[in-house]
Each structure stands twice: as structure tokens, then as C-alpha cells.
Write a protein that holds these residues in place. Structure first.
Motif, short mmCIF file in Angstrom:
data_model
loop_
_atom_site.label_atom_id
_atom_site.label_comp_id
_atom_site.label_asym_id
_atom_site.label_seq_id
_atom_site.Cartn_x
_atom_site.Cartn_y
_atom_site.Cartn_z
N UNK A 95 37.08 36.59 53.66
CA UNK A 95 35.66 35.82 53.56
C UNK A 95 35.81 34.48 53.67
N UNK A 96 36.85 34.03 55.02
CA UNK A 96 37.07 32.28 55.06
C UNK A 96 37.58 32.31 54.36
N UNK A 97 38.57 32.13 53.17
CA UNK A 97 38.98 31.76 52.24
C UNK A 97 40.69 31.84 52.47
N UNK A 98 41.21 30.58 52.54
CA UNK A 98 42.24 29.92 52.95
C UNK A 98 43.85 30.93 52.18
N UNK A 99 44.41 31.37 52.42
CA UNK A 99 45.90 32.00 51.91
C UNK A 99 45.86 32.41 50.34
N UNK A 100 45.77 30.60 50.08
CA UNK A 100 45.69 30.21 48.44
C UNK A 100 44.86 30.27 47.65
N UNK A 101 43.90 29.92 47.96
CA UNK A 101 43.18 30.35 46.85
C UNK A 101 42.71 31.62 47.03
N UNK A 102 42.34 32.82 48.19
CA UNK A 102 42.35 33.59 48.10
C UNK A 102 43.49 34.50 47.30
N UNK A 103 44.64 34.07 46.69
CA UNK A 103 46.18 34.71 46.43
C UNK A 103 44.99 34.15 44.80
N UNK A 104 44.72 33.50 44.72
CA UNK A 104 44.73 32.95 43.22
C UNK A 104 43.36 33.44 42.23
N UNK A 105 42.78 34.05 42.88
CA UNK A 105 41.48 35.14 43.40
C UNK A 105 42.28 36.60 42.91
N UNK A 106 42.51 36.75 43.89
CA UNK A 106 43.71 38.20 43.72
C UNK A 106 44.15 38.15 42.47
N UNK A 107 45.18 37.15 41.98
CA UNK A 107 46.18 37.24 41.09
C UNK A 107 45.14 37.30 39.94
N UNK A 108 44.11 36.61 39.76
CA UNK A 108 43.20 36.30 38.68
C UNK A 108 42.69 37.50 37.80
N UNK A 109 42.12 38.61 38.81
CA UNK A 109 41.68 39.72 39.02
C UNK A 109 42.70 40.52 38.08
N UNK A 110 44.35 40.94 38.18
CA UNK A 110 44.63 41.37 38.61
C UNK A 110 45.33 40.90 36.99
N UNK A 111 45.41 40.29 36.78
CA UNK A 111 45.86 39.14 35.65
C UNK A 111 44.52 40.43 34.40
N UNK A 112 43.46 39.84 35.03
CA UNK A 112 42.46 40.73 33.42
C UNK A 112 42.75 41.96 33.47
N UNK A 113 43.31 43.29 34.45
CA UNK A 113 43.12 44.26 34.34
C UNK A 113 44.09 44.81 33.98
N UNK A 114 45.23 44.13 34.43
CA UNK A 114 46.62 44.45 33.55
C UNK A 114 47.16 43.90 32.23
N UNK A 115 46.01 42.84 31.57
CA UNK A 115 46.23 42.45 30.04
C UNK A 115 45.78 43.85 29.69
N UNK A 116 44.23 44.04 30.01
CA UNK A 116 43.43 45.02 29.01
C UNK A 116 44.59 46.61 29.25
N UNK A 117 45.41 46.59 30.22
CA UNK A 117 45.65 47.85 30.44
C UNK A 117 47.09 48.04 29.80
N UNK A 118 48.11 46.85 29.11
CA UNK A 118 49.07 46.66 29.20
C UNK A 118 48.75 46.71 27.23
#
Length: 126
Positions: A95-118
Motif C-alpha cells: 500500500x506504499x507504507x515505509x517498512x517501519x510503519x508497516x511493521x508497527x501496524x503489523x505488530x499492533x494487529x498481532x498484539x491484539x490477536x495474541x492477547x485475546x488468544x493467550x
């Protein structure tokens, strides 16, 4: 639950710092592409994450580091999180994001999923 969330976020912050540092090192050294480096680093951070959350965050829920069924549930969560991380990172970059903000967005999505599953599945009370 607030203390548990704070502990989960603290452990996650350390695991994420490890992941980001390794990702940057792998990419800057030219050893791996961005998504491959992030995936390998995610898996290394997951090992630390399991150990710390089992010993600290979810210990009061009856969590034990050597619990085989808990380890298998964690592995399934990591597989899902790893795929989610790679997919969100790839999508962000596409989508054109620089790798750093793209990774931060990916991390936020995984964080939410992991807390609920954990909380509800991986480290649940037997």
C-alpha cells in the motif's frame, strides 16, 4: 486483568524490541529480505515471549513453562501470529507504507490477536 495486561504488554515490548533489532540486523547485513527477516525474528521473539508470559504474566492462571498442551496451543498461536505479521507487513508495504510503519501496524494487529488468544486459550486455567 489490568496488571496482567501491563505484564503482557511489557513482555511483548521486550519481544518486539528483540524482533525489530534482529529484523534490522538481517536486512542491513543483506542476509534476508524484509518479510523473511521479520518472520525469522518473530519466531525468535516468540520463544522469549512464551517463556516470560508463562513464568510471569499468566502464572496465576495455572500456567507452567513445561506444560506440553500449553506449548502446543502457544505454537498454534505463534503460527497464526507469524502469518498475520507477514501478511500485514506485506500488505502495508504494497500500500506504499515505509517498512517501519508497516511493521508497527503489523505488530499492533498481532498484539491484539495474541492477547485475546493467550488469555482465553493458551494460558487458560486447566
Amino acid at each position: 486483568m489490568i496488571a496482567q495486561l501491563f505484564s503482557f504488554l511489557s513482555v511483548g515490548a521486550l519481544a518486539t524490541l528483540l524482533q525489530y533489532s534482529l529484523t534490522a540486523g538481517f536486512v542491513l547485513a543483506g542476509w534476508l529480505t524484509l518479510v523473511a527477516a521479520s518472520t525469522v525474528s518473530f519466531l525468535i521473539g516468540a520463544v522469549f515471549n512464551y517463556w516470560a508470559n508463562a513464568r510471569l504474566t499468566f502464572a496465576k492462571q495455572g500456567s507452567h513453562v513445561t506444560n506440553r498442551s500449553q506449548q502446543l496451543r502457544f505454537a498454534a498461536m505463534v503460527a497464526l501470529g507469524c502469518a498475520l505479521n507477514a501478511g500485514l507487513l506485506r500488505a502495508g508495504v504494497a500500500l506504499g507504507l515505509h517498512p517501519v510503519p508497516a511493521q508497527i501496524c503489523a505488530t499492533a494487529g498481532v498484539l491484539a490477536s495474541n492477547f485475546v488468544l493467550s488469555r482465553l486459550w493458551v494460558f487458560r486455567k486447566p
